[in-house]
Design an enzyme around this catalytic site. Structure first.
Site, PDB file in Angstrom:
ATOM      1  N   LEU A 254      11.298   1.221   6.839  1.00  0.00           N
ATOM      2  CA  LEU A 254      10.712   1.646   5.568  1.00  0.00           C
ATOM      3  C   LEU A 254      11.480   2.861   5.050  1.00  0.00           C
ATOM      4  O   LEU A 254      11.800   3.774   5.822  1.00  0.00           O
ATOM      5  CB  LEU A 254       9.240   2.022   5.766  1.00  0.00           C
ATOM      6  CG  LEU A 254       8.531   2.376   4.460  1.00  0.00           C
ATOM      7  CD1 LEU A 254       8.250   1.109   3.647  1.00  0.00           C
ATOM      8  CD2 LEU A 254       7.250   3.125   4.704  1.00  0.00           C
TER       9      LEU A 254
ATOM     10  N   LYS B 190       6.349  -1.994   2.155  1.00  0.00           N
ATOM     11  CA  LYS B 190       5.188  -1.362   2.791  1.00  0.00           C
ATOM     12  C   LYS B 190       3.993  -2.292   2.593  1.00  0.00           C
ATOM     13  O   LYS B 190       3.170  -2.097   1.687  1.00  0.00           O
ATOM     14  CB  LYS B 190       4.951   0.029   2.175  1.00  0.00           C
ATOM     15  CG  LYS B 190       4.086   0.949   3.029  1.00  0.00           C
ATOM     16  CD  LYS B 190       4.176   2.365   2.513  1.00  0.00           C
ATOM     17  CE  LYS B 190       3.130   3.298   3.110  1.00  0.00           C
ATOM     18  NZ  LYS B 190       3.270   3.558   4.540  1.00  0.00           N
TER      19      LYS B 190
ATOM     20  N   GLU C 146      12.542   2.864  13.903  1.00  0.00           N
ATOM     21  CA  GLU C 146      11.611   3.848  13.335  1.00  0.00           C
ATOM     22  C   GLU C 146      10.363   3.873  14.198  1.00  0.00           C
ATOM     23  O   GLU C 146      10.236   3.112  15.145  1.00  0.00           O
ATOM     24  CB  GLU C 146      11.261   3.502  11.883  1.00  0.00           C
ATOM     25  CG  GLU C 146      10.614   2.134  11.709  1.00  0.00           C
ATOM     26  CD  GLU C 146      10.319   1.785  10.256  1.00  0.00           C
ATOM     27  OE1 GLU C 146      10.189   2.694   9.417  1.00  0.00           O
ATOM     28  OE2 GLU C 146      10.205   0.581   9.966  1.00  0.00           O
TER      29      GLU C 146
ATOM     30  N   ARG D 163      -8.745 -19.864  -0.936  1.00  0.00           N
ATOM     31  CA  ARG D 163      -7.676 -19.661   0.047  1.00  0.00           C
ATOM     32  C   ARG D 163      -6.602 -20.749  -0.006  1.00  0.00           C
ATOM     33  O   ARG D 163      -6.860 -21.918   0.267  1.00  0.00           O
ATOM     34  CB  ARG D 163      -8.272 -19.593   1.457  1.00  0.00           C
ATOM     35  CG  ARG D 163      -7.251 -19.186   2.503  1.00  0.00           C
ATOM     36  CD  ARG D 163      -7.853 -19.097   3.898  1.00  0.00           C
ATOM     37  NE  ARG D 163      -6.849 -18.702   4.874  1.00  0.00           N
ATOM     38  CZ  ARG D 163      -5.951 -19.531   5.392  1.00  0.00           C
ATOM     39  NH1 ARG D 163      -5.949 -20.807   5.044  1.00  0.00           N
ATOM     40  NH2 ARG D 163      -5.061 -19.094   6.261  1.00  0.00           N
TER      41      ARG D 163
ATOM     42  N   TYR E 186       0.823  -1.201   0.000  1.00  0.00           N
ATOM     43  CA  TYR E 186       0.000   0.000   0.000  1.00  0.00           C
ATOM     44  C   TYR E 186       0.855   1.248   0.000  1.00  0.00           C
ATOM     45  O   TYR E 186       2.068   1.180   0.192  1.00  0.00           O
ATOM     46  CB  TYR E 186      -0.968  -0.001   1.197  1.00  0.00           C
ATOM     47  CG  TYR E 186      -0.325   0.325   2.529  1.00  0.00           C
ATOM     48  CD1 TYR E 186       0.493  -0.590   3.177  1.00  0.00           C
ATOM     49  CD2 TYR E 186      -0.527   1.560   3.129  1.00  0.00           C
ATOM     50  CE1 TYR E 186       1.084  -0.290   4.395  1.00  0.00           C
ATOM     51  CE2 TYR E 186       0.059   1.873   4.356  1.00  0.00           C
ATOM     52  CZ  TYR E 186       0.858   0.936   4.977  1.00  0.00           C
ATOM     53  OH  TYR E 186       1.449   1.240   6.182  1.00  0.00           O
TER      54      TYR E 186
ATOM     55  N   ARG F 200       8.041   3.837  -5.129  1.00  0.00           N
ATOM     56  CA  ARG F 200       8.134   2.875  -4.021  1.00  0.00           C
ATOM     57  C   ARG F 200       7.093   1.770  -4.166  1.00  0.00           C
ATOM     58  O   ARG F 200       7.379   0.594  -3.920  1.00  0.00           O
ATOM     59  CB  ARG F 200       7.969   3.611  -2.678  1.00  0.00           C
ATOM     60  CG  ARG F 200       8.133   2.676  -1.491  1.00  0.00           C
ATOM     61  CD  ARG F 200       8.191   3.426  -0.167  1.00  0.00           C
ATOM     62  NE  ARG F 200       6.933   4.095   0.145  1.00  0.00           N
ATOM     63  CZ  ARG F 200       6.755   4.919   1.166  1.00  0.00           C
ATOM     64  NH1 ARG F 200       7.769   5.199   1.972  1.00  0.00           N
ATOM     65  NH2 ARG F 200       5.583   5.485   1.396  1.00  0.00           N
TER      66      ARG F 200
END
Ligand code: PLP
Length: 297
Positions: free
Chosen positions: A205, A148, A181, A101, A34, A53
């Site tokens: 990140l 991310k 972070e 799944r 995302y 990114r």
């Protein structure tokens, strides 16, 4: 809000009408990536950085072609316009899509591409100057924090722990005391006159805001080192000149005034922190065609 619009697999619709199947791999497995992009004056800030990114991260999870047929360069500004967002953010999520799944990849995948824009007023100068507080937690995340991904449970738990401790943000600290972070931010410290932040690696990140802060700091003549610092270094009494700030798309540069029970520096936003925030606010205002705001420093 009625005007909130969704882009879902090639179509625009009201956000409330979006439907994704129960067996979407994003929902069941967190199998997706995302981005969050800032919107100012109806413009997307540093869009290129975010899309670069996103594409890189899609490659890292073997989902490189998920955006073929989706021109996000055009879709995202249209979404912001349709949603009538002046100030806020756009959320973009790409998952490996709907499939019965199984852990292993479906062949071929049918990725889900989702984006929506949301309004949120910019923080006031008073709110910025009040500073923010961090709550240290051991970094128990996986070893690919450079991606991310929507696998955010460790950050969810850390941020909830921070909130219960009365802090605004979690601070991920490695077992050896190295500050990595924030829960959803990068963290900088000014120590003995040098600005430091964790180097790019699989442990953090590569924040878009972080990148620009480093550029601004170089340009303004501040010493910057992409070299990690420890929690002890920013929480010792011997560092009265110490400054700490967090950097993220949604919160820009935010002065940190407390970490755990420790007051950072003199407990007020630092001089260098505010100077960098002023540069950033000026740059962003210019980018989106606004008058630069009055300096905070
Ligand atoms: N680090 C983490 C773990 C994040 O989730 C984020 C943003 O959400 C950041 C850093 C800051 O990145 P950016 O400046 O690109 O928003």
């Amino acid at each position: 809000m009625d005007s909130e619009m969704l882009y879902l697999n090639g179509e625009f619709m009201p956000l409330s009408e979006g439907r994704i199947g129960v067996e979407d791999r994003g929902f069941q497995l967190g199998d997706g990536v995302y981005e969050v992009i800032k919107v100012m004056n109806g413009h997307l800030v540093w869009l290129e950085d975010h899309l670069t990114r996103l594409v890189r991260n899609m490659g890292e999870i073997s989902l490189a072609h998920a955006l073929s047929g989706h021109d996000l360069q055009a879709v995202l500004p249209e979404l912001v316009a349709r949603s009538e967002v002046d100030h806020g953010s756009v959320y973009v999520q790409i998952t490996r899509g709907y499939a019965p799944r199984e852990f292993v990849f479906p062949h071929p995948p049918h990725p889900t591409v989702v984006a929506y824009a949301r309004s949120k007023p910019a923080p006031t100068d008073e709110e910025i100057l009040a500073g923010t507080t961090l709550h240290p937690v051991e970094d128990l995340r996986w070893a690919r924090c450079d991606i991310k991904t929507t696998n955010l449970l460790p950050a969810v738990l850390a941020k909830e722990e921070a909130r219960n401790a009365g802090a605004d943000e979690a601070l991920f600290v490695a077992a050896d005391g190295v500050v990595r972070e924030g829960g959803s931010s990068n963290v900088f410290a000014l120590l003995r006159g040098v600005l430091r932040t964790h180097p790019l690696s699989n442990r953090i990140l590569a924040g878009v805001t972080r990148k620009h802060v480093i550029e601004f700091a170089h340009r303004e003549g501040y010493g910057v080192e992409e070299r990690a610092f420890t929690l002890a270094e920013v929480t010792t009494e011997s560092e009265p000149e110490c400054e700490v700030f967090s950097a993220s798309t949604t919160k820009d540069v935010t002065p940190v005034v407390r970490i755990g029970s420790h007051t950072v520096g003199n407990g007020r936003p630092g001089r260098v922190t505010l100077a960098l925030l002023d540069v950033m606010r000026r740059e962003q205002a210019l980018l989106v065609g606004l008058e630069p705001p009055a300096p905070l420093s």
